[in-house]
Design a protein around this motif. Structure first.
Motif, PDB file in Angstrom:
ATOM      1  N   ALA A  78       0.851  -1.193   0.000  1.00  0.00           N
ATOM      2  CA  ALA A  78       0.000   0.000   0.000  1.00  0.00           C
ATOM      3  C   ALA A  78       0.888   1.246   0.000  1.00  0.00           C
ATOM      4  N   PRO A  79       0.537   2.294  -0.712  1.00  0.00           N
ATOM      5  CA  PRO A  79      -0.688   2.408  -1.500  1.00  0.00           C
ATOM      6  C   PRO A  79      -0.624   1.734  -2.860  1.00  0.00           C
ATOM      7  N   LEU A  80       0.574   1.329  -3.316  1.00  0.00           N
ATOM      8  CA  LEU A  80       0.659   0.708  -4.635  1.00  0.00           C
ATOM      9  C   LEU A  80       1.924  -0.133  -4.765  1.00  0.00           C
ATOM     10  N   VAL A  81       1.884  -1.015  -5.723  1.00  0.00           N
ATOM     11  CA  VAL A  81       3.056  -1.789  -6.120  1.00  0.00           C
ATOM     12  C   VAL A  81       3.286  -1.522  -7.601  1.00  0.00           C
ATOM     13  N   SER A  82       4.542  -1.260  -7.974  1.00  0.00           N
ATOM     14  CA  SER A  82       4.862  -1.006  -9.376  1.00  0.00           C
ATOM     15  C   SER A  82       5.149  -2.325 -10.083  1.00  0.00           C
ATOM     16  N   LEU A  83       4.385  -2.569 -11.147  1.00  0.00           N
ATOM     17  CA  LEU A  83       4.521  -3.798 -11.913  1.00  0.00           C
ATOM     18  C   LEU A  83       5.136  -3.506 -13.276  1.00  0.00           C
ATOM     19  N   GLY A  84       5.963  -4.424 -13.741  1.00  0.00           N
ATOM     20  CA  GLY A  84       6.437  -4.383 -15.116  1.00  0.00           C
ATOM     21  C   GLY A  84       5.576  -5.308 -15.945  1.00  0.00           C
ATOM     22  N   VAL A  85       5.116  -4.839 -17.107  1.00  0.00           N
ATOM     23  CA  VAL A  85       4.231  -5.618 -17.966  1.00  0.00           C
ATOM     24  C   VAL A  85       4.835  -5.693 -19.363  1.00  0.00           C
ATOM     25  N   GLU A 129       8.650  -4.650  -9.835  1.00  0.00           N
ATOM     26  CA  GLU A 129       9.860  -3.968 -10.267  1.00  0.00           C
ATOM     27  C   GLU A 129      10.834  -3.666  -9.128  1.00  0.00           C
ATOM     28  N   GLY A 130      10.332  -3.525  -7.922  1.00  0.00           N
ATOM     29  CA  GLY A 130      11.164  -3.022  -6.838  1.00  0.00           C
ATOM     30  C   GLY A 130      11.736  -4.105  -5.951  1.00  0.00           C
ATOM     31  N   TRP A 131      12.840  -3.769  -5.280  1.00  0.00           N
ATOM     32  CA  TRP A 131      13.401  -4.667  -4.270  1.00  0.00           C
ATOM     33  C   TRP A 131      12.726  -4.425  -2.922  1.00  0.00           C
ATOM     34  N   GLN A 132      12.005  -3.327  -2.811  1.00  0.00           N
ATOM     35  CA  GLN A 132      11.152  -3.070  -1.654  1.00  0.00           C
ATOM     36  C   GLN A 132       9.813  -2.580  -2.184  1.00  0.00           C
ATOM     37  N   ASN A 133       8.795  -2.538  -1.303  1.00  0.00           N
ATOM     38  CA  ASN A 133       7.442  -2.191  -1.763  1.00  0.00           C
ATOM     39  C   ASN A 133       7.054  -3.054  -2.957  1.00  0.00           C
ATOM     40  N   ASN A 134       7.334  -4.346  -2.844  1.00  0.00           N
ATOM     41  CA  ASN A 134       7.220  -5.242  -3.993  1.00  0.00           C
ATOM     42  C   ASN A 134       6.266  -6.410  -3.757  1.00  0.00           C
ATOM     43  N   ALA A 168      20.129  -5.192  -8.441  1.00  0.00           N
ATOM     44  CA  ALA A 168      18.689  -4.961  -8.332  1.00  0.00           C
ATOM     45  C   ALA A 168      18.474  -3.578  -7.763  1.00  0.00           C
ATOM     46  N   VAL A 169      17.698  -2.780  -8.443  1.00  0.00           N
ATOM     47  CA  VAL A 169      17.516  -1.395  -8.035  1.00  0.00           C
ATOM     48  C   VAL A 169      16.043  -1.109  -7.814  1.00  0.00           C
ATOM     49  N   SER A 170      15.757  -0.100  -7.029  1.00  0.00           N
ATOM     50  CA  SER A 170      14.392   0.240  -6.700  1.00  0.00           C
ATOM     51  C   SER A 170      13.786   1.117  -7.773  1.00  0.00           C
ATOM     52  N   VAL A 171      12.515   1.406  -7.611  1.00  0.00           N
ATOM     53  CA  VAL A 171      11.789   2.242  -8.545  1.00  0.00           C
ATOM     54  C   VAL A 171      11.819   3.672  -8.044  1.00  0.00           C
ATOM     55  N   GLY A 172      12.162   4.602  -8.891  1.00  0.00           N
ATOM     56  CA  GLY A 172      12.201   6.003  -8.504  1.00  0.00           C
ATOM     57  C   GLY A 172      12.821   6.829  -9.603  1.00  0.00           C
ATOM     58  N   SER A 173      13.103   8.080  -9.328  1.00  0.00           N
ATOM     59  CA  SER A 173      13.689   8.948 -10.346  1.00  0.00           C
ATOM     60  C   SER A 173      15.200   8.857 -10.304  1.00  0.00           C
ATOM     61  N   GLY A 174      15.832   9.198 -11.425  1.00  0.00           N
ATOM     62  CA  GLY A 174      17.277   9.121 -11.518  1.00  0.00           C
ATOM     63  C   GLY A 174      17.991  10.055 -10.574  1.00  0.00           C
ATOM     64  N   SER A 175      17.299  11.055 -10.059  1.00  0.00           N
ATOM     65  CA  SER A 175      17.936  11.990  -9.135  1.00  0.00           C
ATOM     66  C   SER A 175      18.029  11.425  -7.723  1.00  0.00           C
ATOM     67  N   GLN A 176      17.476  10.227  -7.536  1.00  0.00           N
ATOM     68  CA  GLN A 176      17.442   9.636  -6.204  1.00  0.00           C
ATOM     69  C   GLN A 176      18.421   8.467  -6.109  1.00  0.00           C
ATOM     70  N   GLY A 177      19.671   8.711  -6.448  1.00  0.00           N
ATOM     71  CA  GLY A 177      20.687   7.686  -6.264  1.00  0.00           C
ATOM     72  C   GLY A 177      20.608   6.580  -7.278  1.00  0.00           C
TER      73      GLY A 177
END
Length: 389
Positions: A78-85, A129-134, A168-177
């Motif tokens: 919650a609130p969401l999980v990012s999926l790759g399709v 997609e994520g290693w956390q919130n997955n 393995a990397v998390s989901v986010g913007s490139g400005s966040q490490g």
């Protein structure tokens, strides 16, 4: 109407207990229970069933596919999980999903053409997609009326990747490490699997050392956690704050090639070279009991590039020492992959020198060329065809 409802309920119940492809005629959606044997699960799932580790998901083959929905349960992030399709082996795109019923867009051109030709099945691959919130807690797959679930045939090649944030990397913007917009689906591990038209599982935990120590929020090291169903995020998951052994017989197909890139966090936690080598050798001994004949590829660090063109390395010479020790003990299927020079300043995020999107693609291409020179060639086609069986 009552007779129809009872008949439909009976049919839906049978989906979890029969190998026949479920089809509902008329105007009713086709509802596939999460236990249906024609769903091909990959990665690690608990009994809920819910996903752990980046890249875990499922694959299905469907005839006359026009609509796809996923009903997700309460254990979904919650609130969401990012999926790759990915549809029909097209590049993966991101869909954010949450508990409840989620419409999964089938926007690729190939699918739109495919739905006009019912004799051609579609292949849909979905992963976290994520290693956390997955956590994707799959309850049902809902298809359009008239759709028919078919058998998905896994690839003959299957990579098992093991590592840390560099794999393995998390989901986010490139400005966040080290974050990538589409998480593990843009990582070199995942891309290598795609290059070879292979199945691929990624068991890699950012911040974790190989040695079983507390490191950057991880309560365990990869030498412990790899043998568990859950990734190290279990510790922060209130409804699942425990670990359960992973049944490696569930890895279908069995991995054909093992790839390991790890050690950065051991060095950061001041694990000595001798201690690291001992830990690595013990880990390889455990892996060999699981993977008796598979080649194991051990990456040397590509290092931490700097703006001035220099690169700093960790555990220099120790990876060769590890491989030499294994080979001298009779394990001739352990190989060193020397990645020196693979990653430069242009290939990393400047704030923490983890590979950026282009950097991961570069690493995947370099490793793919290395594998081809070693003797492994990409498959000519995917094992599950986009044509009638």
């Amino acid at each position: 109407m009552r007779v129809l409802a009872v008949a439909l309920a009976a049919a839906l119940f049978m989906f979890g207990t029969t190998t026949a492809a479920p089809t509902v005629t008329g105007n009713a959606d086709v509802v596939i229970k999460n236990t249906h044997p024609l769903i091909h699960h990959n990665g690690r799932w608990d009994k809920s069933p819910g996903t752990w580790w980046a890249g875990s998901g499922f694959k299905i083959r469907v005839q006359d596919l026009k609509e796809l929905k996923l009903k997700l349960g309460e254990h979904t992030t919650a609130p969401l999980v990012s999926l790759g399709v990915s549809v029909n082996y097209e590049p993966f795109f991101q869909v954010n999903a949450s508990e409840g019923t989620n419409v999964i867009p089938l926007s690729n051109k190939s699918v739109m053409e495919n739905t006009m030709l019912p004799s051609k099945p579609s292949v849909v691959r979905i992963n976290v997609e994520g290693w956390q919130n997955n956590r994707m807690n799959l309850e049902e797959i809902i298809l359009n009326p008239g759709a028919k679930l078919l058998k998905y045939t896994p690839s003959k090649l299957a990579f098992q990747f093991i590592g840390d944030s560099l794999s393995a990397v998390s989901v986010g913007s490139g400005s966040q490490g080290q974050f990538l917009p589409e998480g593990v689906d843009q990582a070199w591990t995942f891309l290598t699997g795609e290059n070879f038209k292979a199945e691929h599982n990624v068991n890699a935990q950012p911040g974790a050392a190989l040695k079983d120590i507390v490191s950057y929020g991880n309560q365990h090291g990869v030498s412990y956690q790899y043998f568990k169903t859950e990734d190290t995020g279990y510790y922060y998951t209130p409804d699942h704050n425990y670990t359960t052994p992973w049944n490696f017989a569930r890895d279908q197909p069995e991995p054909t090639h093992i790839v390991i890139h790890i050690g950065a966090n051991d060095a950061s936690q001041n694990v000595t070279a001798d201690d690291f080598v001992e830990t690595y050798l013990s880990f390889l001994q455990r892996l060999r009991k699981l993977y008796l004949f598979q080649p194991i590829f051990i990456f040397t660090p590509w290092g931490w590039p700097a703006a001035d063109g220099t690169v700093s390395y960790y555990y220099e010479g120790q990876y060769q020492r590890i491989v030499n020790t294994r080979v001298q003990s009779g394990d001739i299927r352990t190989y060193l992959v020397d990645t020196t020079g693979w990653v430069t300043w242009d290939d990393v995020f400047p704030d923490n020198t983890h590979p950026n999107v282009a950097g991961h693609a570069k690493i995947a291409n370099l490793f793919s060329k290395w594998l081809e020179a070693w003797g492994l060639l990409p498959l000519d086609s995917w094992s599950t065809p986009l044509s009638p069986s």
